[in-house]
Scaffold this motif. Structure first.
Motif, mmCIF file in Angstrom:
data_model
loop_
_atom_site.group_PDB
_atom_site.id
_atom_site.type_symbol
_atom_site.label_atom_id
_atom_site.label_comp_id
_atom_site.label_asym_id
_atom_site.label_seq_id
_atom_site.Cartn_x
_atom_site.Cartn_y
_atom_site.Cartn_z
ATOM 1 N N ASN A 36 0.842 -1.081 -0.028
ATOM 2 C CA ASN A 36 -0.120 -0.008 -0.173
ATOM 3 C C ASN A 36 0.877 1.223 -0.108
ATOM 4 O O ASN A 36 0.537 2.195 -0.687
ATOM 5 N N SER A 130 -5.255 -4.001 -8.982
ATOM 6 C CA SER A 130 -5.964 -3.760 -7.702
ATOM 7 C C SER A 130 -7.170 -4.141 -7.391
ATOM 8 O O SER A 130 -7.601 -4.479 -6.503
ATOM 9 N N PHE A 161 -4.017 0.758 5.966
ATOM 10 C CA PHE A 161 -4.188 1.529 4.601
ATOM 11 C C PHE A 161 -3.926 2.958 4.771
ATOM 12 O O PHE A 161 -3.341 3.484 4.068
#
Length: 549
Positions: A36, A130, A161
């Motif tokens: 990420n 993704s 995230f």
């Protein structure tokens, strides 16, 4: 199927970190954090590169649209595949694709061979990888931790995230300043290599099943039917669309906001995103305390109001200090609404359809984010960036008030169960027809006959409303309820499924809550007088095979 290992002792860690005591989850969480961070570095580099290749607000807004649009296009088939194929191999394939596209983008940028449309095409390709990854990874979480840690694991994924969003843009900004956008793209490829290695170390075991694998199209249809018949999923999707449609303006316009309105460079762009990410991480730790005071619907509502205030501050800012304050509020609002909505969607879906349900949820909010990013870019290009942010702020506040009636607080963890069925059982198939039963059998019509006291008519109709949703969630393509006009106490329930195999899947797909709903309807059935001597002790069930002469 459970892939988590016995938990290690947890020594005075905050409650938000509790799922990390499971070693497999910890390994994949850390690897996903790295990927990420690389993804946010890539997003930062792509947005900044576009301001040099084609600095119009519309083209800059299209960078975010190209990132999110693949999710809108591919989420449903990706979720269906994640439910019907080996999830570990599926995740490995998605990461390998992203790695390859990131390397191509880095090389083309380094050789000055990239143009604005080439950048959008490769951004779209990375977004496609993704899109294939998102539902599979979200549905994997319940395999990595036990049920009591699932909500914490979902929240921890959100914290990771947003931690990546705090670090990735800052690293990306410094990498761009030091070596150009190609450095950010190359580091993204390295980060995904880390995740590939972690997935190779994950030894996933798949639970055996006596049922054949679902086909892609039928799996997609079953996912759509489940979501359409699940009020909890629909509420989560509606609330997510209302929030993300307007808050997407920040993602689409932030590069131009920093360069034109604040007059700053790429380091400031990365740091603005870093402020937002750090705020989101801090808010993630505060969410358990917040949830003790506000329910889920209230949390999303007030987060939407805070996001509107944040975008209003950005619209009026011409100095980095108030802009940083706006990004601080925005990050807190984003994690509060996003993690609450995501947890509601995941908890509403049983295991057999979880990846598909999550995919449809993600399809919805990424789709409106792509739309919102493009629209804000158009408004910013046609008028001004401050006006676009101001319109988004007003729209976010109005939408938050409008969608409050769709509550998300009734969502409970839904899991399939193999308990005793409360549904009337039809007779076994005749021996001469058993050879026709299977995936190629054609549609199967299922029938249940009820005898209901006319005084209980209203109660029966209310119970059958939920029965209808149970049938559709379990895979029914059509459903109907009919009342005998000659005998008002006689009712017939009809529904159809695509094949005999789908009929056999129905039972395993039902949750305990579904079975309770069927039992409530069956309890209203009134046997004929003399039932003990051979009357109708329970609703009568039957199945019919479609035959086209």
């Amino acid at each position: 199927m459970r892939a988590y290992l016995p938990a290690m002792p947890l020594l005075r860690l905050p409650r938000a970190f509790a799922p990390l005591r499971h070693s497999v989850f910890r390994m994949l969480w850390l690897a996903t954090l790295a990927s990420n961070i690389g993804g946010w570095m890539q997003n930062t580099g792509a947005g900044w590169l576009m301001t040099s290749l084609s600095p119009s607000p519309f083209m800059v807004g299209l960078v975010q649209a190209a990132t999110m649009l693949p999710v809108f296009m591919l989420a449903l088939p990706a979720g269906a595949l994640a439910d019907i194929v080996d999830r570990r191999l599926f995740l490995l394939g998605a990461q390998a694709w992203i790695l390859l596209m990131a390397l191509i983008l880095a090389v083309l940028t380094w050789t000055d061979s990239i143009g604005p449309w080439g950048l959008l095409a490769l951004t779209f390709a990375i977004g496609a990888g993704s899109a294939m990854n998102f539902p599979a990874w979200a549905a994997t979480t319940n395999e990595l931790v036990p049920r009591e840690d699932l909500v914490g694991a979902i929240a921890l994924n959100g914290i990771g995230f947003n931690l990546a969003r705090a670090l990735g843009p800052a690293f990306g900004g410094f990498a761009i300043a030091a070596a150009g956008p190609e450095a950010a793209f190359a580091l993204n490829a390295v980060a995904f290599l880390v995740l590939i290695l972690a997935l190779l170390f994950w030894k996933r075991t798949e639970a055996p099943s006596r049922m054949p694998k679902e086909h892609l199209l039928s799996a997609m249809r079953a996912g759509l039917r489940f979501v359409s018949a699940s009020p909890a999923m629909r509420a989560a999707i509606i609330r997510a669309c209302a929030f993300f449609l307007f808050t997407a303006a920040v993602w689409g316009l932030l590069p131009l906001f920093v360069r034109q309105q604040l007059g700053l460079g790429p380091q400031a762009f990365g740091l603005m995103l870093g402020v937002m990410g750090l705020s989101a991480v801090a808010a993630g730790f505060a969410l358990p305390a917040l949830r003790s005071r506000l329910d889920r619907s209230q949390t999303v509502f007030w987060a939407s109001i805070l996001a509107a205030v944040a975008m209003g501050i950005l619209a009026a800012s011409h100095h980095w200090a108030p802009a940083a304050l706006g990004m601080l509020f925005y990050g807190a609002a984003w994690i509060a609404a996003g993690s609450t909505l995501s947890a509601s969607a995941q908890l509403a879906a049983p295991g057999w359809v979880r990846a598909r349900a999550i995919a449809i949820y993600q399809l919805s909010f990424f789709g409106v984010m792509a739309l919102g990013s493009a629209l804000s870019g158009w408004v910013g290009g046609s008028f001004s960036v401050p006006l676009a942010l101001g319109v988004a702020a007003a729209g976010c506040a109005i939408a938050a008030v409008f969608v409050r009636r769709w509550g998300i607080d009734s969502v409970a963890l839904a899991e399939t169960s193999q308990g005793v069925s409360h549904e009337p059982q039809p007779g076994a198939p005749a021996a001469e027809l058993r050879g026709l039963l299977g995936e190629a059998s054609g549609r199967v019509l299922e029938v249940v006959r009820y005898r209901i006291d006319p005084a209980q008519r209203a109660a029966f109709l209310a119970a059958m409303q939920e029965v209808r949703r149970v049938r559709l969630r379990s895979g029914a393509g059509t459903w109907g309820l009919y009342e005998d006009v000659a005998q008002p106490d006689l009712w017939v329930e009809l529904w159809s499924v695509d094949s005999w195999t789908e009929h056999m899947r129905e039972e395993s797909r039902r949750t305990d809550w579904d079975r309770a709903a069927l039992a409530r309807a069956a309890a209203l059935h009134q046997p004929l007088p003399g039932a003990a001597a051979g009357g109708e002790p329970a609703p009568e069930a039957a199945r019919f095979l479609n035959v086209n002469p």
